[in-house]
Design an enzyme around this catalytic site. Structure first.
Site, PDB file in Angstrom:
ATOM      1  N   GLY A   1      43.095  67.791  35.298  1.00 62.85           N
ATOM      2  CA  GLY A   1      41.431  67.674  35.701  1.00 62.85           C
ATOM      3  C   GLY A   1      40.986  68.602  36.437  1.00 62.85           C
ATOM      4  O   GLY A   1      40.275  68.162  37.572  1.00 62.85           O
TER       5      GLY A   1
ATOM      6  N   SER B   1      45.971  63.544  37.429  1.00 60.13           N
ATOM      7  CA  SER B   1      46.518  62.667  38.612  1.00 60.13           C
ATOM      8  C   SER B   1      46.134  62.981  39.723  1.00 60.13           C
ATOM      9  O   SER B   1      46.070  64.062  40.236  1.00 60.13           O
ATOM     10  CB  SER B   1      48.116  62.925  38.423  1.00 60.13           C
ATOM     11  OG  SER B   1      48.695  62.673  39.585  1.00 60.13           O
TER      12      SER B   1
ATOM     13  N   ILE C   1      48.594  64.185  42.484  1.00 62.07           N
ATOM     14  CA  ILE C   1      49.083  65.778  42.214  1.00 62.07           C
ATOM     15  C   ILE C   1      48.001  66.659  42.722  1.00 62.07           C
ATOM     16  O   ILE C   1      48.231  67.657  43.356  1.00 62.07           O
ATOM     17  CB  ILE C   1      49.558  65.867  40.567  1.00 62.07           C
ATOM     18  CG1 ILE C   1      50.786  65.382  40.230  1.00 62.07           C
ATOM     19  CG2 ILE C   1      49.900  67.474  40.476  1.00 62.07           C
ATOM     20  CD1 ILE C   1      51.176  65.244  38.705  1.00 62.07           C
TER      21      ILE C   1
ATOM     22  N   GLU D   1      37.063  80.445  43.125  1.00 59.48           N
ATOM     23  CA  GLU D   1      35.395  80.178  43.800  1.00 59.48           C
ATOM     24  C   GLU D   1      34.634  81.355  43.307  1.00 59.48           C
ATOM     25  O   GLU D   1      33.397  81.138  43.663  1.00 59.48           O
ATOM     26  CB  GLU D   1      35.754  79.980  45.187  1.00 59.48           C
ATOM     27  CG  GLU D   1      36.458  78.910  45.793  1.00 59.48           C
ATOM     28  CD  GLU D   1      36.393  78.293  47.125  1.00 59.48           C
ATOM     29  OE1 GLU D   1      36.273  79.458  48.082  1.00 59.48           O
ATOM     30  OE2 GLU D   1      36.155  77.171  47.363  1.00 59.48           O
ATOM     31  N   ALA D   2      35.225  82.410  42.738  1.00 58.51           N
ATOM     32  CA  ALA D   2      34.296  83.342  42.523  1.00 58.51           C
ATOM     33  C   ALA D   2      34.354  83.618  40.893  1.00 58.51           C
ATOM     34  O   ALA D   2      35.387  83.470  40.361  1.00 58.51           O
ATOM     35  CB  ALA D   2      34.790  84.959  43.269  1.00 58.51           C
TER      36      ALA D   2
ATOM     37  N   LYS E   1      26.435  86.141  43.308  1.00 59.90           N
ATOM     38  CA  LYS E   1      27.655  87.326  43.423  1.00 59.90           C
ATOM     39  C   LYS E   1      26.902  88.472  42.500  1.00 59.90           C
ATOM     40  O   LYS E   1      26.846  88.174  41.378  1.00 59.90           O
ATOM     41  CB  LYS E   1      28.839  86.807  42.820  1.00 59.90           C
ATOM     42  CG  LYS E   1      29.887  88.068  42.697  1.00 59.90           C
ATOM     43  CD  LYS E   1      31.211  87.323  42.253  1.00 59.90           C
ATOM     44  CE  LYS E   1      32.366  88.274  42.121  1.00 59.90           C
ATOM     45  NZ  LYS E   1      33.350  87.969  41.620  1.00 59.90           N
TER      46      LYS E   1
ATOM     47  N   GLU F   1      39.913  90.397  40.155  1.00 63.43           N
ATOM     48  CA  GLU F   1      38.481  90.667  39.734  1.00 63.43           C
ATOM     49  C   GLU F   1      37.956  89.025  39.163  1.00 63.43           C
ATOM     50  O   GLU F   1      37.186  89.131  38.266  1.00 63.43           O
ATOM     51  CB  GLU F   1      38.962  91.451  38.478  1.00 63.43           C
ATOM     52  CG  GLU F   1      38.778  92.990  38.876  1.00 63.43           C
ATOM     53  CD  GLU F   1      37.350  93.636  39.284  1.00 63.43           C
ATOM     54  OE1 GLU F   1      36.478  92.897  39.283  1.00 63.43           O
ATOM     55  OE2 GLU F   1      37.531  94.891  39.968  1.00 63.43           O
TER      56      GLU F   1
HETATM   57  P1  FAD Z   1      44.895  73.101  38.498  1.00 61.93           P
HETATM   58  O1  FAD Z   1      43.685  73.220  39.286  1.00 61.93           O
HETATM   59  O2  FAD Z   1      46.241  73.138  39.098  1.00 61.93           O
HETATM   60  O3  FAD Z   1      44.789  71.630  37.865  1.00 61.93           O
HETATM   61  C1  FAD Z   1      46.045  71.280  37.181  1.00 61.93           C
HETATM   62  C2  FAD Z   1      45.608  69.644  36.828  1.00 61.93           C
HETATM   63  O4  FAD Z   1      46.875  69.015  36.096  1.00 61.93           O
HETATM   64  C3  FAD Z   1      45.328  68.533  38.033  1.00 61.93           C
HETATM   65  O5  FAD Z   1      44.154  67.948  37.666  1.00 61.93           O
HETATM   66  C4  FAD Z   1      46.742  67.723  38.100  1.00 61.93           C
HETATM   67  O6  FAD Z   1      46.477  66.510  38.414  1.00 61.93           O
HETATM   68  C5  FAD Z   1      47.045  67.793  36.353  1.00 61.93           C
HETATM   69  N1  FAD Z   1      48.376  67.552  36.236  1.00 61.93           N
HETATM   70  C6  FAD Z   1      49.479  68.406  36.365  1.00 61.93           C
HETATM   71  N2  FAD Z   1      50.618  67.603  36.198  1.00 61.93           N
HETATM   72  C7  FAD Z   1      50.412  66.257  35.928  1.00 61.93           C
HETATM   73  C8  FAD Z   1      51.071  65.308  35.421  1.00 61.93           C
HETATM   74  N3  FAD Z   1      52.460  65.410  35.292  1.00 61.93           N
HETATM   75  N4  FAD Z   1      50.315  64.175  35.172  1.00 61.93           N
HETATM   76  C9  FAD Z   1      49.128  64.169  35.290  1.00 61.93           C
HETATM   77  N5  FAD Z   1      48.201  65.196  35.378  1.00 61.93           N
HETATM   78  C10 FAD Z   1      48.831  66.249  35.674  1.00 61.93           C
HETATM   79  N6  FAD Z   1      39.869  81.863  39.474  1.00 61.93           N
HETATM   80  C11 FAD Z   1      38.740  82.647  39.510  1.00 61.93           C
HETATM   81  O7  FAD Z   1      38.102  82.543  38.226  1.00 61.93           O
HETATM   82  N7  FAD Z   1      38.263  83.108  40.376  1.00 61.93           N
HETATM   83  C12 FAD Z   1      38.719  83.172  41.796  1.00 61.93           C
HETATM   84  O8  FAD Z   1      38.279  83.569  42.471  1.00 61.93           O
HETATM   85  C13 FAD Z   1      40.091  82.503  41.509  1.00 61.93           C
HETATM   86  N8  FAD Z   1      40.681  82.689  42.839  1.00 61.93           N
HETATM   87  C14 FAD Z   1      42.119  82.200  42.936  1.00 61.93           C
HETATM   88  C15 FAD Z   1      42.885  82.478  43.938  1.00 61.93           C
HETATM   89  C16 FAD Z   1      44.226  81.867  43.828  1.00 61.93           C
HETATM   90  C17 FAD Z   1      45.095  82.291  45.001  1.00 61.93           C
HETATM   91  C18 FAD Z   1      44.730  81.237  42.920  1.00 61.93           C
HETATM   92  C19 FAD Z   1      46.089  80.765  42.670  1.00 61.93           C
HETATM   93  C20 FAD Z   1      43.871  81.067  41.515  1.00 61.93           C
HETATM   94  C21 FAD Z   1      42.779  81.479  41.766  1.00 61.93           C
HETATM   95  N9  FAD Z   1      41.594  81.381  40.580  1.00 61.93           N
HETATM   96  C22 FAD Z   1      40.541  81.870  40.538  1.00 61.93           C
HETATM   97  C23 FAD Z   1      42.255  80.728  39.544  1.00 61.93           C
HETATM   98  C24 FAD Z   1      41.846  79.422  39.544  1.00 61.93           C
HETATM   99  O9  FAD Z   1      41.743  78.849  40.475  1.00 61.93           O
HETATM  100  C25 FAD Z   1      42.166  78.665  38.461  1.00 61.93           C
HETATM  101  O10 FAD Z   1      41.885  79.530  37.027  1.00 61.93           O
HETATM  102  C26 FAD Z   1      41.492  77.410  37.884  1.00 61.93           C
HETATM  103  O11 FAD Z   1      41.363  76.732  39.144  1.00 61.93           O
HETATM  104  C27 FAD Z   1      42.039  76.425  36.997  1.00 61.93           C
HETATM  105  O12 FAD Z   1      43.112  75.750  37.463  1.00 61.93           O
HETATM  106  P2  FAD Z   1      43.891  74.803  36.380  1.00 61.93           P
HETATM  107  O13 FAD Z   1      42.971  73.755  36.082  1.00 61.93           O
HETATM  108  O14 FAD Z   1      44.505  75.420  35.413  1.00 61.93           O
HETATM  109  O15 FAD Z   1      44.880  74.015  37.229  1.00 61.93           O
END
Ligand code: FAD
Length: 502
Positions: free
Chosen positions: A16, A43, A46, A53-54, A82, A346
């Site tokens: 999520g 979760s 987790i 954020e961009a 932006k 980017e």
């Molecule tokens: P996460 O946010 O890690 O979510 C993972 C989810 O999986 C969580 O809800 C967690 O609870 C769940 N989960 C994991 N394991 C389990 C389990 N065993 N059981 C139940 N649930 C589980 N993107 C941009 O477009 N612009 C930006 O400026 C940008 N800046 C960034 C800067 C950094 C340093 C980083 C690291 C990333 C950046 N990103 C950016 C990328 C962006 O943060 C991610 O693409 C976005 O947040 C997507 O993350 P996600 O949902 O894939 O993973």
């Protein structure tokens, strides 16, 4: 050949974070409850990465598709607008350039605008390429308005995206998705059950004993890649020899009176620092290569370069740049960080979730998983990743900096053949190699090529067809129209204060 004949009726989204809730919102909106149930497991214990954020302009298609009201969205996510990214100290120290959204000028007689500009420059003209970009001119003046005041057909228009609070964005999409019928289940997944024989995922076991079964699984579990990596063992291709940064420290700080309508990226000795202004704070982070700086030094550098008081302790993040070779494996599609990460230079990660989702929707299985469909998804995804990767590598490679081991490494490293070709083609005559369906089109490559000192020896000969006087007059008209448009806009802060405060 069909891999397995089974009804695809229940979609289970794991995670999520931004990716999970984007998937839930889009699938709920498109499928309207008529394809099958959608359940999202996450979760709270987790948590999420929450630093994305961009964004980049195609996010407007997503919002439009979801029927999101822009002002409501900006208010509820504490967003700002932006117009592009200012790159400071990348090419060399004390140098800056702007990568704007949207075009520079417009095509004249099928020849890209910048060839006419280069022709005038070869004759002594001193105008900057940014003078022909509406987003650059508005950004320089700190102005913003979504539609140009006094917009005339064929006149300049502003291209823009948003900076927003990632946690509020996930919440915003969660409200939307739940309203559209997505079921949310809280719990930590402790076991993944696979079908005997073909290894397709059948169900997830949560720590509270609940079992969640499904037909199609969307892995949005973040860096851990719970299904795609840990369970299905889809190979991860490591690109850190081209994109060597592998860690980040992130910290929000108090904002000042001015809210710049752009992201700033400042190159540092072992990486670069982002500055993303939101309504209620500024997001900051130092993305760095752990081979060249310690975590403590990175945190100290970050804290020494903030606009205002830090609002928390710096938060460390670790990653390996690269991607899954097959983001769709068996009955699992990985999106977001589970699929890959190419570092945030980017702001492409959220966009990759969006394009992956749209691609998945266009290839959604019905009664089984045909290998050709899966292959097509992976083929298109891989092309998109590679194009973005090469654009990012250009930033690191085309530098004059020789003041630190990181920059010496990047300046001299071997680069992918496709990027080498792009640079050679541009150097020869200012032409930007095109791909179908690419995210960063000519204006983006142009801005970074010119900003980072990759200059063409000459321009397109067709740009010589018009007379000197005609080219001079046309370019002056374009500059003037853009200047007038930007002058007629309110400041970014005024626009936000007037329309976007909660
Ligand atoms: P996460 O946010 O890690 O979510 C993972 C989810 O999986 C969580 O809800 C967690 O609870 C769940 N989960 C994991 N394991 C389990 C389990 N065993 N059981 C139940 N649930 C589980 N993107 C941009 O477009 N612009 C930006 O400026 C940008 N800046 C960034 C800067 C950094 C340093 C980083 C690291 C990333 C950046 N990103 C950016 C990328 C962006 O943060 C991610 O693409 C976005 O947040 C997507 O993350 P996600 O949902 O894939 O993973």
């Amino acid at each position: 050949m069909a891999q397995a004949m089974r009804n695809t009726r229940k979609i289970v989204i794991v995670g999520g974070g931004t990716a999970g809730w984007m998937a839930a919102a889009v699938l709920a909106r498109v499928l309207k409850g008529r394809y099958g149930a959608i359940e999202l497991v996450e979760s709270e214990e987790i948590g999420i990465v929450g630093v994305g954020e961009a964004t980049i302009p195609p996010i407007q298609f997503l919002n439009h598709m979801l029927g999101i009201d822009e002002i409501d969205f900006v208010r509820k996510t504490q967003a700002t607008f932006k117009l592009g990214i200012e790159f400071v100290d990348w090419t060399r120290l004390n140098h800056r350039y702007f990568h704007p959204f949207g075009p520079h000028g417009h095509t004249i007689d099928a020849v890209s605008f910048h060839h006419y500009w280069m022709r005038l420059r070869s004759q002594g003209d001193t105008s900057d390429i940014g003078d022909y970009s509406p987003s650059t001119v508005a950004a320089r003046m700190g102005k913003f308005q979504p539609t140009a005041p006094d917009a005339r057909p064929g006149g300049p228009t502003i291209a823009y995206a948003y900076h927003f609070d990632a946690a509020l964005y996930a919440q915003y999409l969660r409200t939307f998705a739940e309203h559209h019928g997505v079921k949310r289940t809280e719990g930590r997944i402790v076991e993944v059950a696979q079908r005997a024989g073909d290894g397709f995922i059948e169900s997830l076991l949560l720590d509270n004993g609940t079992r969640v079964a499904g037909d199609l699984f969307v892995d949005c579990s973040g860096f851990r890649g719970l299904l795609i990596g840990q369970t299905l063992k889809a190979e991860y291709e490591d690109w850190s020899h081209w994109l060597p940064c592998d860690r980040a420290m992130a910290v929000p700080c108090e904002g000042g009176a001015e809210i710049t309508p752009y992201t700033r990226s400042t190159a540092r000795a072992a990486g670069w620092q982002w500055r993303i202004p939101l309504q209620h704070r500024i997001g900051n982070g130092y993305v760095y290569c752990s081979r060249f700086i310690s975590d403590d030094e990175a945190a100290a550098t970050l804290l020494a370069n903030l606009d205002g008081k830090p609002l928390a302790d710096p938060r460390p993040l670790r990653f390996t740049t690269g991607r899954r070779k097959n983001s769709w494996t068996k009955n699992c599609v990985a999106l977001g960080l589970a699929s890959g990460f190419m570092e945030p230079l980017e702001s492409t990660s959220i966009h990759l979730v969006q394009s992956g989702l749209f691609r998945m929707v266009s290839l959604l299985p019905r009664d089984g998983f045909e290998q050709a469909t899966v292959d097509e998804y992976n083929r298109l995804t891989n092309i998109e990743y590679e194009q973005i990767r090469d654009f990012l590598i250009l930033h690191y490679h085309a530098v004059e900096r020789d003041d630190s081991p990181l920059w010496n490494y990047c300046r001299t490293m071997a680069i992918p053949e496709a990027l080498r070709h792009k640079m050679d083609l541009f150097r020869a005559r200012g032409r930007v190699a095109r791909f179908d369906d690419q995210l960063f089109v000519e204006p983006s490559w142009l801005a970074v090529f010119l900003g980072q000192g990759v200059w063409p020896q000459s321009y397109d000969p067709v740009a010589d067809v018009l007379s000197d006087a005609e080219v001079t007059a046309r370019l002056a008209r374009i500059r003037e129209a853009i200047r007038r448009m930007a002058e007629g806009m309110p400041t970014h802060r005024d626009f936000i204060n007037r329309h976007c405060r909660a």
